[in-house]
Design a protein around this motif. Structure first.
Motif, PDB file in Angstrom:
ATOM      1  N   ASP A  83      -6.306   0.400   1.312  1.00 27.65           N
ATOM      2  CA  ASP A  83      -5.584   0.119   2.561  1.00 27.65           C
ATOM      3  C   ASP A  83      -5.321  -1.371   2.778  1.00 27.65           C
ATOM      4  O   ASP A  83      -5.027  -1.795   3.887  1.00 27.65           O
ATOM      5  CB  ASP A  83      -6.262   0.764   3.778  1.00 27.65           C
ATOM      6  N   ASP A  84      -5.383  -2.175   1.672  1.00 29.01           N
ATOM      7  CA  ASP A  84      -4.960  -3.573   1.800  1.00 29.01           C
ATOM      8  C   ASP A  84      -3.632  -3.795   1.073  1.00 29.01           C
ATOM      9  O   ASP A  84      -3.178  -4.916   0.928  1.00 29.01           O
ATOM     10  CB  ASP A  84      -6.033  -4.514   1.218  1.00 29.01           C
ATOM     11  N   GLN A  85      -3.003  -2.708   0.591  1.00 31.40           N
ATOM     12  CA  GLN A  85      -1.751  -2.862  -0.160  1.00 31.40           C
ATOM     13  C   GLN A  85      -0.538  -2.743   0.762  1.00 31.40           C
ATOM     14  O   GLN A  85      -0.542  -1.988   1.720  1.00 31.40           O
ATOM     15  CB  GLN A  85      -1.665  -1.816  -1.278  1.00 31.40           C
ATOM     16  N   GLN A  86       0.508  -3.495   0.408  1.00 33.03           N
ATOM     17  CA  GLN A  86       1.730  -3.502   1.236  1.00 33.03           C
ATOM     18  C   GLN A  86       2.571  -2.247   1.010  1.00 33.03           C
ATOM     19  O   GLN A  86       3.166  -1.717   1.937  1.00 33.03           O
ATOM     20  CB  GLN A  86       2.579  -4.748   0.918  1.00 33.03           C
ATOM     21  N   ASN A  87       2.630  -1.799  -0.247  1.00 29.40           N
ATOM     22  CA  ASN A  87       3.476  -0.660  -0.586  1.00 29.40           C
ATOM     23  C   ASN A  87       2.945   0.605   0.106  1.00 29.40           C
ATOM     24  O   ASN A  87       1.807   1.011  -0.136  1.00 29.40           O
ATOM     25  CB  ASN A  87       3.462  -0.482  -2.109  1.00 29.40           C
ATOM     26  N   PRO A  88       3.785   1.250   0.943  1.00 34.38           N
ATOM     27  CA  PRO A  88       3.305   2.437   1.667  1.00 34.38           C
ATOM     28  C   PRO A  88       2.840   3.563   0.735  1.00 34.38           C
ATOM     29  O   PRO A  88       1.971   4.351   1.098  1.00 34.38           O
ATOM     30  CB  PRO A  88       4.509   2.885   2.503  1.00 34.38           C
ATOM     31  N   MET A  89       3.373   3.626  -0.502  1.00 34.32           N
ATOM     32  CA  MET A  89       2.963   4.678  -1.437  1.00 34.32           C
ATOM     33  C   MET A  89       1.540   4.434  -1.951  1.00 34.32           C
ATOM     34  O   MET A  89       0.914   5.324  -2.532  1.00 34.32           O
ATOM     35  CB  MET A  89       3.908   4.726  -2.643  1.00 34.32           C
ATOM     36  N   SER A  90       1.046   3.206  -1.793  1.00 32.47           N
ATOM     37  CA  SER A  90      -0.281   2.860  -2.301  1.00 32.47           C
ATOM     38  C   SER A  90      -1.342   2.877  -1.205  1.00 32.47           C
ATOM     39  O   SER A  90      -2.495   2.542  -1.446  1.00 32.47           O
ATOM     40  CB  SER A  90      -0.247   1.475  -2.948  1.00 32.47           C
ATOM     41  N   GLN A  91      -0.934   3.263  -0.008  1.00 32.16           N
ATOM     42  CA  GLN A  91      -1.891   3.408   1.090  1.00 32.16           C
ATOM     43  C   GLN A  91      -2.660   4.724   0.920  1.00 32.16           C
ATOM     44  O   GLN A  91      -2.065   5.743   0.554  1.00 32.16           O
ATOM     45  CB  GLN A  91      -1.154   3.422   2.441  1.00 32.16           C
ATOM     46  N   PRO A  92      -3.959   4.724   1.194  1.00 29.06           N
ATOM     47  CA  PRO A  92      -4.761   5.945   1.010  1.00 29.06           C
ATOM     48  C   PRO A  92      -4.606   6.940   2.173  1.00 29.06           C
ATOM     49  O   PRO A  92      -5.586   7.321   2.814  1.00 29.06           O
ATOM     50  CB  PRO A  92      -6.196   5.407   0.902  1.00 29.06           C
ATOM     51  N   THR A  93      -3.353   7.329   2.419  1.00 28.48           N
ATOM     52  CA  THR A  93      -3.106   8.342   3.451  1.00 28.48           C
ATOM     53  C   THR A  93      -3.432   9.722   2.880  1.00 28.48           C
ATOM     54  O   THR A  93      -3.535   9.890   1.665  1.00 28.48           O
ATOM     55  CB  THR A  93      -1.625   8.354   3.861  1.00 28.48           C
ATOM     56  N   LYS A  94      -3.545  10.687   3.746  1.00 26.01           N
ATOM     57  CA  LYS A  94      -3.853  12.043   3.281  1.00 26.01           C
ATOM     58  C   LYS A  94      -2.786  12.529   2.302  1.00 26.01           C
ATOM     59  O   LYS A  94      -3.095  13.045   1.225  1.00 26.01           O
ATOM     60  CB  LYS A  94      -3.958  13.003   4.464  1.00 26.01           C
ATOM     61  N   ALA A  95      -1.522  12.336   2.653  1.00 28.34           N
ATOM     62  CA  ALA A  95      -0.432  12.822   1.791  1.00 28.34           C
ATOM     63  C   ALA A  95      -0.470  12.131   0.429  1.00 28.34           C
ATOM     64  O   ALA A  95      -0.322  12.776  -0.616  1.00 28.34           O
ATOM     65  CB  ALA A  95       0.922  12.582   2.468  1.00 28.34           C
ATOM     66  N   ASN A  96      -0.690  10.810   0.423  1.00 29.24           N
ATOM     67  CA  ASN A  96      -0.725  10.074  -0.842  1.00 29.24           C
ATOM     68  C   ASN A  96      -1.930  10.478  -1.695  1.00 29.24           C
ATOM     69  O   ASN A  96      -1.833  10.570  -2.919  1.00 29.24           O
ATOM     70  CB  ASN A  96      -0.773   8.560  -0.590  1.00 29.24           C
ATOM     71  N   ILE A  97      -3.072  10.701  -1.044  1.00 23.97           N
ATOM     72  CA  ILE A  97      -4.272  11.094  -1.797  1.00 23.97           C
ATOM     73  C   ILE A  97      -4.059  12.455  -2.453  1.00 23.97           C
ATOM     74  O   ILE A  97      -4.335  12.648  -3.637  1.00 23.97           O
ATOM     75  CB  ILE A  97      -5.518  11.119  -0.885  1.00 23.97           C
ATOM     76  N   LEU A  98      -3.534  13.422  -1.693  1.00 21.34           N
ATOM     77  CA  LEU A  98      -3.321  14.762  -2.254  1.00 21.34           C
ATOM     78  C   LEU A  98      -2.301  14.705  -3.387  1.00 21.34           C
ATOM     79  O   LEU A  98      -2.480  15.335  -4.432  1.00 21.34           O
ATOM     80  CB  LEU A  98      -2.877  15.742  -1.163  1.00 21.34           C
ATOM     81  N   ARG A  99      -1.220  13.924  -3.195  1.00 16.00           N
ATOM     82  CA  ARG A  99      -0.212  13.800  -4.250  1.00 16.00           C
ATOM     83  C   ARG A  99      -0.847  13.197  -5.507  1.00 16.00           C
ATOM     84  O   ARG A  99      -0.605  13.662  -6.628  1.00 16.00           O
ATOM     85  CB  ARG A  99       0.940  12.916  -3.754  1.00 16.00           C
ATOM     86  N   ALA A 100      -1.680  12.187  -5.333  1.00 20.32           N
ATOM     87  CA  ALA A 100      -2.302  11.516  -6.474  1.00 20.32           C
ATOM     88  C   ALA A 100      -3.306  12.430  -7.180  1.00 20.32           C
ATOM     89  O   ALA A 100      -3.456  12.368  -8.399  1.00 20.32           O
ATOM     90  CB  ALA A 100      -2.983  10.228  -6.007  1.00 20.32           C
ATOM     91  N   MET A 101      -3.993  13.290  -6.423  1.00 27.63           N
ATOM     92  CA  MET A 101      -4.915  14.248  -7.048  1.00 27.63           C
ATOM     93  C   MET A 101      -4.148  15.196  -7.971  1.00 27.63           C
ATOM     94  O   MET A 101      -4.592  15.499  -9.080  1.00 27.63           O
ATOM     95  CB  MET A 101      -5.665  15.047  -5.977  1.00 27.63           C
ATOM     96  N   HIS A 102      -2.993  15.652  -7.515  1.00 25.21           N
ATOM     97  CA  HIS A 102      -2.155  16.521  -8.363  1.00 25.21           C
ATOM     98  C   HIS A 102      -1.693  15.753  -9.609  1.00 25.21           C
ATOM     99  O   HIS A 102      -1.694  16.296 -10.714  1.00 25.21           O
ATOM    100  CB  HIS A 102      -0.941  17.035  -7.575  1.00 25.21           C
ATOM    101  N   TRP A 103      -1.296  14.489  -9.423  1.00 23.94           N
ATOM    102  CA  TRP A 103      -0.869  13.660 -10.565  1.00 23.94           C
ATOM    103  C   TRP A 103      -1.993  13.544 -11.594  1.00 23.94           C
ATOM    104  O   TRP A 103      -1.759  13.631 -12.806  1.00 23.94           O
ATOM    105  CB  TRP A 103      -0.472  12.262 -10.066  1.00 23.94           C
ATOM    106  N   LEU A 104      -3.221  13.333 -11.108  1.00 23.54           N
ATOM    107  CA  LEU A 104      -4.352  13.083 -12.003  1.00 23.54           C
ATOM    108  C   LEU A 104      -4.545  14.232 -12.998  1.00 23.54           C
ATOM    109  O   LEU A 104      -4.778  14.005 -14.182  1.00 23.54           O
ATOM    110  CB  LEU A 104      -5.629  12.872 -11.182  1.00 23.54           C
ATOM    111  N   VAL A 105      -4.453  15.459 -12.524  1.00 22.94           N
ATOM    112  CA  VAL A 105      -4.787  16.595 -13.395  1.00 22.94           C
ATOM    113  C   VAL A 105      -3.569  17.207 -14.079  1.00 22.94           C
ATOM    114  O   VAL A 105      -3.705  18.077 -14.939  1.00 22.94           O
ATOM    115  CB  VAL A 105      -5.528  17.708 -12.602  1.00 22.94           C
ATOM    116  N   LYS A 106      -2.386  16.733 -13.721  1.00 27.13           N
ATOM    117  CA  LYS A 106      -1.157  17.329 -14.257  1.00 27.13           C
ATOM    118  C   LYS A 106      -1.106  17.182 -15.783  1.00 27.13           C
ATOM    119  O   LYS A 106      -1.358  16.110 -16.311  1.00 27.13           O
ATOM    120  CB  LYS A 106       0.052  16.626 -13.634  1.00 27.13           C
ATOM    121  N   ASP A 107      -0.802  18.275 -16.470  1.00 30.86           N
ATOM    122  CA  ASP A 107      -0.619  18.279 -17.930  1.00 30.86           C
ATOM    123  C   ASP A 107      -1.868  17.863 -18.713  1.00 30.86           C
ATOM    124  O   ASP A 107      -1.759  17.429 -19.861  1.00 30.86           O
ATOM    125  CB  ASP A 107       0.537  17.346 -18.354  1.00 30.86           C
ATOM    126  N   ALA A 108      -3.035  17.966 -18.119  1.00 37.31           N
ATOM    127  CA  ALA A 108      -4.251  17.556 -18.839  1.00 37.31           C
ATOM    128  C   ALA A 108      -4.509  18.485 -20.018  1.00 37.31           C
ATOM    129  O   ALA A 108      -4.376  19.703 -19.905  1.00 37.31           O
ATOM    130  CB  ALA A 108      -5.447  17.565 -17.894  1.00 37.31           C
TER     131      ALA A 108
END
Length: 330
Positions: A83-108
């Motif tokens: 939460d010190d980043q300027q880019n809104p996509m890099s903020q640890p919001t609920k939507a961003n966290i859930l999206r990133a969790m999906h990214w992490l495991v995708k195509d593993a």
């Protein structure tokens, strides 16, 4: 276990049986961690909110540097939400966290090594589906939790654990309060040995392990037909069925290091003049001192790092029975 004369044995590459009470074909696979590496690191200080923390962003910076230098995780294969980043996509919001969790495991793929690190507030909420011994689910708090709400362990398990194939490693570190079962992994190890493991015989008797393996393969059709059969047979067992459809065993190699038991708080510490989460710091310190440790040695080393400074007792939990004498790889 006498001295450090030889490195512990590496993980076996063939399928492993779940053992006591599990159906014969029910196996899991250790990851060799030789494939792709991806990491998701989340650090939330909750600036100018009540309950502001100091160490969480530092945790993530330290961890990402460590993963990059010692474990070959490339910067471009890391998502860092703070939460010190300027880019809104890099903020640890609920939507961003859930999206990133999906990214992490995708195509593993088997032998990939995925890494998840969360440092921030954790808490507990009333368990709605009856799968927690203490009646509470563990939750994490995104930076916008006051509007968007928290994220429950069941959901983190559904996104990050359930879809993984056999032989995919997911390492998770939760540096948050009440984090002992934050991914709902059923085999919990303390430095004294196994604290808890699922009753596979009972689950197999209820036909639940079959449901799990079809769930893991994304085979919803067969899952529903088996499931419906179960429900017709025993409507009274309906709640147990609903509860165990997400039985938390997995053929993947999911392990989690948590800073505390569910009942404990984790410390926001001052170490070497820098605010840091005690668990994240201890994990990195212990591995730096000796990279060639077995799981149980590493668990003890982490505990030794924390001993005398903090009351929290670190725990290791796993999606499958773990031979804690094997070499810890990542």
């Amino acid at each position: 276990m006498h001295g450090n004369h030889s490195a512990p044995p590496p993980p076996p590459q063939q399928a492993q049986h779940f053992g006591s009470g599990a159906p014969g074909g029910y196996t899991f696979q250790y990851s060799t961690c030789t494939g792709r590496r991806k990491a998701l690191l989340i650090g939330i200080n909750y600036f100018s909110q009540r309950g502001q923390l100091r160490g969480c962003i530092n945790d993530v910076k330290n961890m990402s540097t460590y993963l990059n230098q010692h474990f070959g995780y490339k910067r471009e294969d890391m998502v860092i939400l703070t939460d010190d980043q300027q880019n809104p996509m890099s903020q640890p919001t609920k939507a961003n966290i859930l999206r990133a969790m999906h990214w992490l495991v995708k195509d593993a793929q088997p032998n990939d090594s995925l890494f998840f690190h969360y440092s921030g507030h954790g808490g507990q909420t009333k368990d709605l589906d009856g799968d927690e011994d203490d009646g509470y689910d563990e939750v994490i708090y995104p930076v916008d939790f006051r509007n968007a709400g928290h994220i429950v362990d069941d959901e983190m398990h559904r996104i990050m654990v359930a879809p993984l194939q056999a032989g995919v490693r997911l390492t998770a570190i939760f540096d948050s309060c009440h984090s002992g079962s934050a991914l709902d992994l059923p085999y919990i190890y303390s430095t004294q040995g196994v604290l808890k493991e699922p009753n596979l015989a009972k689950e197999a008797g209820q036909g639940l392990l079959g449901i799990v393996s079809s769930y893991a393969r994304g085979d919803i059709g067969s899952m529903l037909s088996t499931g419906m059969g179960l429900i017709k047979k025993a409507t009274s067992g309906n709640d147990a069925y609903e509860r165990n459809i997400r039985t938390k065993t997995s053929a993947a190699d999911v392990i989690m290091w948590s800073g505390s038991k569910d009942s404990q708080t984790s410390s926001d510490a001052q170490i070497a003049g820098e605010a840091t989460g005690a668990m994240s710091w201890a994990f990195v310190s212990a591995l730096k001192k000796n990279p060639q440790q077995s799981y149980v040695q590493l668990l003890r080393s982490i505990r030794d790092e924390l001993q005398g400074k903090y009351s929290q007792k670190p725990q290791l939990s796993c999606s499958h029975p773990l031979n804690t004498e094997l070499l810890y790889v990542m």
